[in-house]
Design a protein around this motif. Structure first.
Motif, PDB file in Angstrom:
ATOM      1  N   ARG A 158       0.810  -1.221   0.000  1.00  0.00           N
ATOM      2  CA  ARG A 158       0.000   0.000   0.000  1.00  0.00           C
ATOM      3  C   ARG A 158       0.839   1.266   0.000  1.00  0.00           C
ATOM      4  O   ARG A 158       0.316   2.365  -0.147  1.00  0.00           O
ATOM      5  CB  ARG A 158      -0.948   0.003   1.211  1.00  0.00           C
ATOM      6  CG  ARG A 158      -2.104  -0.986   1.089  1.00  0.00           C
ATOM      7  CD  ARG A 158      -2.856  -0.764  -0.188  1.00  0.00           C
ATOM      8  NE  ARG A 158      -3.958  -1.689  -0.379  1.00  0.00           N
ATOM      9  CZ  ARG A 158      -4.576  -1.879  -1.524  1.00  0.00           C
ATOM     10  NH1 ARG A 158      -4.174  -1.225  -2.600  1.00  0.00           N
ATOM     11  NH2 ARG A 158      -5.568  -2.735  -1.628  1.00  0.00           N
ATOM     12  N   VAL A 170       2.449   2.922   2.384  1.00  0.00           N
ATOM     13  CA  VAL A 170       2.392   3.872   3.490  1.00  0.00           C
ATOM     14  C   VAL A 170       3.748   3.908   4.175  1.00  0.00           C
ATOM     15  O   VAL A 170       4.560   2.990   4.046  1.00  0.00           O
ATOM     16  CB  VAL A 170       1.285   3.501   4.508  1.00  0.00           C
ATOM     17  CG1 VAL A 170      -0.053   3.360   3.820  1.00  0.00           C
ATOM     18  CG2 VAL A 170       1.641   2.203   5.236  1.00  0.00           C
ATOM     19  N   THR A 177       3.242   5.616   9.666  1.00  0.00           N
ATOM     20  CA  THR A 177       1.799   5.439   9.467  1.00  0.00           C
ATOM     21  C   THR A 177       1.393   3.990   9.710  1.00  0.00           C
ATOM     22  O   THR A 177       0.345   3.718  10.306  1.00  0.00           O
ATOM     23  CB  THR A 177       1.400   5.853   8.047  1.00  0.00           C
ATOM     24  OG1 THR A 177       1.758   7.222   7.830  1.00  0.00           O
ATOM     25  CG2 THR A 177      -0.098   5.700   7.837  1.00  0.00           C
ATOM     26  N   SER A 209      -9.676  -2.938   0.851  1.00  0.00           N
ATOM     27  CA  SER A 209      -9.665  -1.476   1.017  1.00  0.00           C
ATOM     28  C   SER A 209      -8.612  -0.840   0.130  1.00  0.00           C
ATOM     29  O   SER A 209      -7.479  -1.326   0.040  1.00  0.00           O
ATOM     30  CB  SER A 209      -9.399  -1.112   2.478  1.00  0.00           C
ATOM     31  OG  SER A 209     -10.417  -1.622   3.320  1.00  0.00           O
ATOM     32  N   LYS A 210      -8.981   0.275  -0.502  1.00  0.00           N
ATOM     33  CA  LYS A 210      -8.101   0.915  -1.478  1.00  0.00           C
ATOM     34  C   LYS A 210      -7.483   2.214  -0.972  1.00  0.00           C
ATOM     35  O   LYS A 210      -6.454   2.657  -1.480  1.00  0.00           O
ATOM     36  CB  LYS A 210      -8.881   1.204  -2.770  1.00  0.00           C
ATOM     37  CG  LYS A 210      -9.476  -0.039  -3.436  1.00  0.00           C
ATOM     38  CD  LYS A 210      -8.393  -1.014  -3.857  1.00  0.00           C
ATOM     39  CE  LYS A 210      -8.998  -2.218  -4.585  1.00  0.00           C
ATOM     40  NZ  LYS A 210      -7.967  -3.213  -4.967  1.00  0.00           N
ATOM     41  N   ASN A 211      -8.103   2.867   0.007  1.00  0.00           N
ATOM     42  CA  ASN A 211      -7.565   4.140   0.480  1.00  0.00           C
ATOM     43  C   ASN A 211      -7.252   4.066   1.968  1.00  0.00           C
ATOM     44  O   ASN A 211      -7.704   3.165   2.684  1.00  0.00           O
ATOM     45  CB  ASN A 211      -8.550   5.282   0.197  1.00  0.00           C
ATOM     46  CG  ASN A 211      -9.904   5.057   0.845  1.00  0.00           C
ATOM     47  OD1 ASN A 211     -10.054   5.153   2.067  1.00  0.00           O
ATOM     48  ND2 ASN A 211     -10.911   4.750   0.028  1.00  0.00           N
ATOM     49  N   LEU A 212      -6.475   5.025   2.434  1.00  0.00           N
ATOM     50  CA  LEU A 212      -5.965   5.003   3.805  1.00  0.00           C
ATOM     51  C   LEU A 212      -7.087   5.082   4.831  1.00  0.00           C
ATOM     52  O   LEU A 212      -7.038   4.407   5.871  1.00  0.00           O
ATOM     53  CB  LEU A 212      -4.980   6.158   4.011  1.00  0.00           C
ATOM     54  CG  LEU A 212      -4.257   6.207   5.364  1.00  0.00           C
ATOM     55  CD1 LEU A 212      -3.463   4.931   5.591  1.00  0.00           C
ATOM     56  CD2 LEU A 212      -3.352   7.428   5.428  1.00  0.00           C
ATOM     57  N   THR A 213      -8.114   5.889   4.554  1.00  0.00           N
ATOM     58  CA  THR A 213      -9.215   6.048   5.502  1.00  0.00           C
ATOM     59  C   THR A 213      -9.927   4.722   5.747  1.00  0.00           C
ATOM     60  O   THR A 213     -10.172   4.326   6.890  1.00  0.00           O
ATOM     61  CB  THR A 213     -10.230   7.080   4.987  1.00  0.00           C
ATOM     62  OG1 THR A 213      -9.585   8.341   4.816  1.00  0.00           O
ATOM     63  CG2 THR A 213     -11.378   7.240   5.986  1.00  0.00           C
ATOM     64  N   SER A 214     -10.244   4.018   4.678  1.00  0.00           N
ATOM     65  CA  SER A 214     -10.935   2.740   4.840  1.00  0.00           C
ATOM     66  C   SER A 214     -10.029   1.702   5.488  1.00  0.00           C
ATOM     67  O   SER A 214     -10.485   0.856   6.257  1.00  0.00           O
ATOM     68  CB  SER A 214     -11.439   2.233   3.478  1.00  0.00           C
ATOM     69  OG  SER A 214     -10.370   2.025   2.584  1.00  0.00           O
ATOM     70  N   ILE A 215      -8.724   1.776   5.218  1.00  0.00           N
ATOM     71  CA  ILE A 215      -7.788   0.846   5.857  1.00  0.00           C
ATOM     72  C   ILE A 215      -7.775   1.058   7.368  1.00  0.00           C
ATOM     73  O   ILE A 215      -7.786   0.095   8.145  1.00  0.00           O
ATOM     74  CB  ILE A 215      -6.364   1.016   5.271  1.00  0.00           C
ATOM     75  CG1 ILE A 215      -6.320   0.465   3.843  1.00  0.00           C
ATOM     76  CG2 ILE A 215      -5.331   0.320   6.143  1.00  0.00           C
ATOM     77  CD1 ILE A 215      -4.995   0.697   3.141  1.00  0.00           C
TER      78      ILE A 215
END
Length: 381
Positions: free
Chosen positions: A27, A29, A33, A82-88
């Motif tokens: 991902r 990050v 993070t 999950s594709k974006n940081l918020t959903s992760i």
């Protein structure tokens, strides 16, 4: 039944150990993070014990076990998708929240279905199944990760759901509809039980010491100039000893006074960690692991049976849930204390570990008579 289901679930539990690798390498990050996401996951895990305890007392262990395992499997699948940081972040918290729901249910399941004479052996075999599954998941997970991290999410999800369904089907003769004694279990009643709270809180020093195995022990090996793969070799000895010794030693320990076994186990574990102060080679570190693993086996063979004897009928789940919160909390404290002491020198850390375990054993010695009286008064069958 529970051992088979637990072995399946734990053998497929590959996501959490490799989640940091997935976040950084797949991902993209940052390491910082990724650390924060793992903290979010851990915080959900602490709450999960209380949720599992409450649901066990309200719905029964069978329904809670199924619900917890299915929820865990579904959330892990969504986390992998999950594709974006918020959903992760959101699904990481939910994954932690679902991850431990089954534990109070499993513990109460044993108390409800096993006689007092068989209970200690049953808890010991569950612990054995967890460690055997852990050895399988760590070995297979490292290989399968090379084929794609999403495969780990799919396997973990499927194993969790399969475990829940398997236990549900095989336990259909044990109904959750029978009254458990308390229609509205609440946390306040358990928090007013001073003996149970003292017992659980006395686990803090022991848990902090045990947590060094996965936090500061790798750092100590590095400071000793040992190769990077040394930690893998050393910690594998822990799993191998449990797998080989637990089924043989557990039934023997069950025949002795549980409080004495617990105290002895804490002392042996402390001696094992304390011996690291004099360890300089891979052989000596492995030897210390073997010693403290024997103490770990003794402690885990009787611990849940003692909690079962302390918990009133109808709110056993809450008691096991509270214990889970304390135990999870020790793993948050372990790296803070351990890394600070290690900065002064390995000797300070390992001698402190010995003293903490001796203190925990002394605390158990103080409350042992009261625990025996409680256990005899409840006349568990």
């Amino acid at each position: 039944m529970l051992c088979a289901g637990t072995l399946i679930a734990q053998s497929g539990a590959m996501v959490t150990p490799f989640l940091s690798y997935y976040l950084v390498h797949d991902r993209g990050v940052s390491i910082g993070t990724a650390g924060l996401i793992l903290t979010v996951l851990g915080s959900g895990g602490i709450i999960s014990h209380l949720v599992g305890g409450f649901l066990t007392d309200r719905l029964g262990p069978r329904s809670t076990f199924l619900g917890g395992m299915v929820a865990n499997g579904l959330v892990l699948f969504l986390l992998g998708a999950s594709k974006n940081l918020t959903s992760i972040v959101i699904f990481s918290f939910l994954a932690g929240l679902a991850s431990q729901i089954y534990k109070p249910a499993s513990a109460v399941f044993v108390k409800d279905t096993a006689s007092s004479n068989d209970r200690t052996r049953a808890y010991g075999l569950l612990y054995w199944a967890v460690n055997l599954g852990y050895a399988i998941s760590m070995s297979a997970g490292g290989v399968l990760a090379n084929l794609g991290y999403h495969l780990l999410f799919m396997i973990n999800s499927a194993a969790s759901i399969l475990c829940g369904v398997l236990v549900w089907v095989m336990s259909r003769q044990f109904s959750d509809h029978s009254p458990r004694g308390v229609k509205n279990p609440n946390l306040t009643r358990a928090l007013k039980d001073r003996l149970a709270l003292y017992y659980m809180l006395s686990w803090l020093p022991y848990g902090i010491v045990f947590g060094q195995a996965t936090t500061t022990l790798p750092m100590a090996l590095d400071r000793a100039g040992l190769a990077v793969d040394s930690y893998g070799i050393v910690i594998t000895a822990n799993a191998l000893v449990i797998i080989a010794v637990q089924p043989l030693l557990g039934p023997t320990l069950a025949r002795y006074d549980h409080n004495r076994v617990l105290i002895l186990g804490m002392i042996v574990l402390g001696i094992g960690f304390g011996a690291n102060a004099f360890a300089t080679s891979l052989v000596s570190y492995t030897g210390s692991v073997i010693v403290w693993t024997l103490g770990e086996i003794a402690v885990t063979s009787v611990n849940q049976s003692i909690i079962a004897s302390l918990s009133p009928h109808g709110i056993e789940g809450t008691y096991f849930g509270l214990y889970g919160v304390v135990w999870s909390g020790t793993f948050a404290l372990a790296p803070l204390l351990g890394s600070h002491l290690l900065s002064f020198g390995p000797g300070y850390l390992w001698i402190t570990c010995l003293l903490l375990c001796l203190g925990a054993a002394a605390s158990q010695k103080v409350i042992a008579p009261a625990i025996r009286r409680r256990s005899n008064a409840t006349k568990l069958t």
